[in-house]
Design an enzyme around this catalytic site. Structure first.
Site, mmCIF file in Angstrom:
data_model
loop_
_atom_site.group_PDB
_atom_site.id
_atom_site.type_symbol
_atom_site.label_atom_id
_atom_site.label_comp_id
_atom_site.label_asym_id
_atom_site.label_seq_id
_atom_site.Cartn_x
_atom_site.Cartn_y
_atom_site.Cartn_z
ATOM 1 N N LYS A 76 0.961 2.390 -2.176
ATOM 2 C CA LYS A 76 1.527 1.142 -1.643
ATOM 3 C C LYS A 76 0.544 0.319 -0.795
ATOM 4 O O LYS A 76 0.428 -0.893 -1.007
ATOM 5 C CB LYS A 76 2.801 1.449 -0.841
ATOM 6 C CG LYS A 76 3.949 1.967 -1.715
ATOM 7 C CD LYS A 76 5.090 2.497 -0.842
ATOM 8 C CE LYS A 76 6.268 3.013 -1.664
ATOM 9 N NZ LYS A 76 7.296 3.624 -0.803
ATOM 10 N N TYR B 92 5.396 -0.530 -10.913
ATOM 11 C CA TYR B 92 5.500 0.237 -9.662
ATOM 12 C C TYR B 92 5.571 1.738 -9.962
ATOM 13 O O TYR B 92 4.875 2.550 -9.343
ATOM 14 C CB TYR B 92 6.724 -0.231 -8.861
ATOM 15 C CG TYR B 92 7.080 0.697 -7.725
ATOM 16 C CD1 TYR B 92 6.340 0.701 -6.538
ATOM 17 C CD2 TYR B 92 8.148 1.595 -7.841
ATOM 18 C CE1 TYR B 92 6.653 1.579 -5.509
ATOM 19 C CE2 TYR B 92 8.474 2.472 -6.803
ATOM 20 C CZ TYR B 92 7.715 2.460 -5.644
ATOM 21 O OH TYR B 92 8.010 3.331 -4.618
ATOM 22 N N VAL C 180 5.521 11.311 -1.899
ATOM 23 C CA VAL C 180 6.358 12.476 -2.206
ATOM 24 C C VAL C 180 5.687 13.468 -3.165
ATOM 25 O O VAL C 180 6.217 14.537 -3.427
ATOM 26 C CB VAL C 180 7.761 12.082 -2.745
ATOM 27 C CG1 VAL C 180 8.609 11.459 -1.653
ATOM 28 C CG2 VAL C 180 7.658 11.170 -3.959
#
Ligand code: DON
Length: 584
Positions: free
Chosen positions: A44, A166, A236
């Protein structure tokens, strides 16, 4: 592990790696630092950097805010008025950011994302297809977020296409080493420490690190900054990056996650590193005195020009008014402020400052502007500030030249200290009484001092005149000597010797009343240096053999010549010793 992306549960819970990269690109790794995994949310900040570069700060911040949400990463935290996601680190902000990167089509936008990520890793990008498919098939919450962003006019194009990009960016394969190099590139002002290429302009690096510091760890961000104190980002997949600006980039990898989606071991390892090595960004101190390594004057290290008697007398009193300041390291505003303060203290007793940049690795633009202002201020008081030994270093020359206004001719810079100090000496000599003796007859020459009139007449009779034009080479190092001794009546010459790597060093500059080639009198057969005419030079030339003939009749000539030669050598030796002491 993150079971909401089924494929991620296949990771081995024991995997654990750490890698730390320095600003000169050295990597220290332990554990499973080569194990590949998906980057997930760590992508990000990098895609945010690409969007800032492509669309500019104002446009990007109108679509995605920079306020920490204090919520979990997948919360739909939108500004209640505009619908803009609160920051680019939560999923809503990141999906919006992905839709903002340059590219006419989603495919072109993907290529842009790949290229910007590759600039940070320093190698080509691949994705984990299985993880990508797994998230694309199950990412209903992110799909809802993307439609919500479309509803608020935050995403302009087709939201599902941006969402796929994304998901793809989250599936980029990296190892701990890659993460550490990516973090190190941010720590290094956007320049990859190994490739030397810019991945992100420095002003955007600041913005990316700011949102990482305040929002990078989601609902743990406050405690993270409080305890660990490094801009960071987790994913994650089990990865974490942490950045110590100007010093280190660190990558951690260990798949088991805590309830907030952050790697448990990664967080613990980062806490310990920060504590053990004092890496908290607010706990770091800097000593601006490091910017100035030493100060000395032209009375210890004069130019290699051979001075006339008048000049020597004047300089012995005034040369200390030329000050060398050896600057050091990366010059930021705090370091330059310290340097300028030292210059101000010395100013009442200073005619010129030489800023020796040999050990400077870079100058910040703000430091260059401050130094330029100071230079103009000193100039108004009649004090010159010149630079030496910048050579081709763009990180030094670039900011300095940029700091100069168009109507100002700027910093005067010299290739070496010798040329710089000669310029300063000339400036100082303009203030000396009778500083401009342009010609000297043969009889005034140092070597022929103390001779009676008859001897002088005999010498005059055998000395022939010659004019060398500007730039002409008069003698060549290593060439067979022909016994000629040169006496300068007007003009200047440089004595130059070759040094390593094909370059030359000027060892002296001579003017009227001085001589060169005098070693011929001692029977030296090869020339020990090259001599060039810096201006048009008028010389009187004596043949050693002619002098020998006269000495045979009048032995006093030989004695005088040798005495004068010995005295001259002693003076030169004293000067050279002083130089060595000044530079030691
Ligand atoms: O969008 C998602 O949910 C994942 N692809 C990335 C989330 C993530 O890594 C959160 N960070 N700890």
């Amino acid at each position: 592990m993150a079971s909401y992306i089924p494929e991620l549960t296949k990771a081995h819970p024991n995997w654990f790696g750490i890698c730390l990269v320095t600003m000169d690109g050295i990597a220290y790794s332990v554990g499973d630092s080569e194990q590949l995994f998906t980057i997930q949310s760590i992508s990000k900040p990098f895609v945010y950097g690409a969007a800032l570069t492509d669309r500019g700060r104002d446009f990007v911040t109108s679509r995605v805010g920079v306020e920490p949400s204090g919520d979990a990463f997948n919360t739909i935290s939108l500004n209640s008025q505009t619908g803009a996601p609160l920051n680019p680190m939560i999923n809503a902000g990141a999906i919006a950011t992905t839709s903002l990167v340059a590219g006419e089509t989603p495919e072109a936008q993907w290529r842009r994302i790949e290229a910007s990520m590759a600039a940070f890793t320093g190698r080509d990008i691949t994705i984990d297809e299985a993880v990508y498919q797994s998230e694309s098939e199950t990412g209903f919450r992110n799909r809802a977020i993307a439609w919500m962003l479309k509803n608020f006019g935050i995403i302009d194009g087709e939201p599902m296409a941006s969402l796929e990009n994304y998901f793809r960016q989250c599936s980029i394969l990296v190892n701990c080493r890659d993460l550490a190099y990516m973090a190190a590139t941010l720590a290094n002002g956007g320049v990859h420490p190994l490739t030397g290429k810019s991945a992100l302009p420095p002003e955007h690096v600041e913005r990316v690190l700011s949102v990482m510091a305040t929002c990078g760890m989601y609902d743990y961000a406050g405690s993270w900054l409080y305890e660990v104190g490094m801009p960071a980002k987790s994913g994650v997949g089990g990865g974490i990056i942490a950045v110590v600006p100007g010093s280190f980039g660190i990558g951690f990898f260990s798949p088991p996650l805590d309830g907030k989606g952050n790697s448990v071991r990664g967080i613990q390892a980062c806490k310990e590193l920060s504590h053990d090595f004092g890496m908290h960004v607010f706990g770091r101190t800097n000593n601006p005195k490091m910017a100035l390594s030493r100060i000395y004057t032209a009375s210890e290290a004069p130019s290699r020009r051979q001075a006339t008697i008048e000049m020597r007398a004047y300089m012995s009193e005034h040369a200390r008014r030329i000050k060398y300041l050896c600057l050091h390291g990366f010059l930021s505003v705090d370091g330059i402020e310290y340097v300028i303060r030292q210059m101000q203290e010395m100013a009442p007793d200073t005619h010129s400052f030489i800023l020796d940049m040999h050990q400077v690795v870079g100058v910040s633009e703000s430091a260059a502007r401050l130094l330029n202002k100071a230079r103009l201020g000193f100039g108004e008081d009649g004090i010159a500030v010149v630079c030496s030994r910048i050579n081709d270093r763009h990180g030094v020359f670039g900011p300095l030249s940029k700091s100069v206004q168009n109507d100002d001719c700027g910093f005067l810079r010299f290739e070496d200290n010798d040329l710089a100090v000669e310029w300063c000496e000339n400036r100082l000599m303009c203030e000396a009484p009778n500083s401009s003796i342009a010609t000297r007859p043969l009889a005034d020459s140092f070597l022929l001092k103390g001779l009676d009139e008859t001897l002088m007449q005999q010498i005059e009779a055998v000395a022939h005149s010659h004019i060398f034009s500007t730039g002409e080479q008069i003698l060549s190092v290593g060439h067979e000597g022909d016994g000629r001794v040169f006496f300068i009546e007007s003009g200047r010459v440089s004595i130059v010797i070759p040094i390593q790597n094909g370059t030359h060093q000027r060892i002296a500059s001579l003017g009227p009343g001085m001589e060169f080639g005098e070693m011929a009198l001692l029977g030296q057969t090869t020339r020990s240096a090259s001599v060039y005419a810096d201006t048009e030079v008028r010389c009187r030339i004596l043949e050693a053999a002619d002098l020998e003939k006269i000495s045979n009749q009048a032995p006093l000539l030989k004695i005088r010549l040798l005495e004068n030669l010995a005295r001259d050598m002693a003076t030169k030796l004293k000067g050279a010793n002083q130089w060595i002491a000044a530079l030691a």
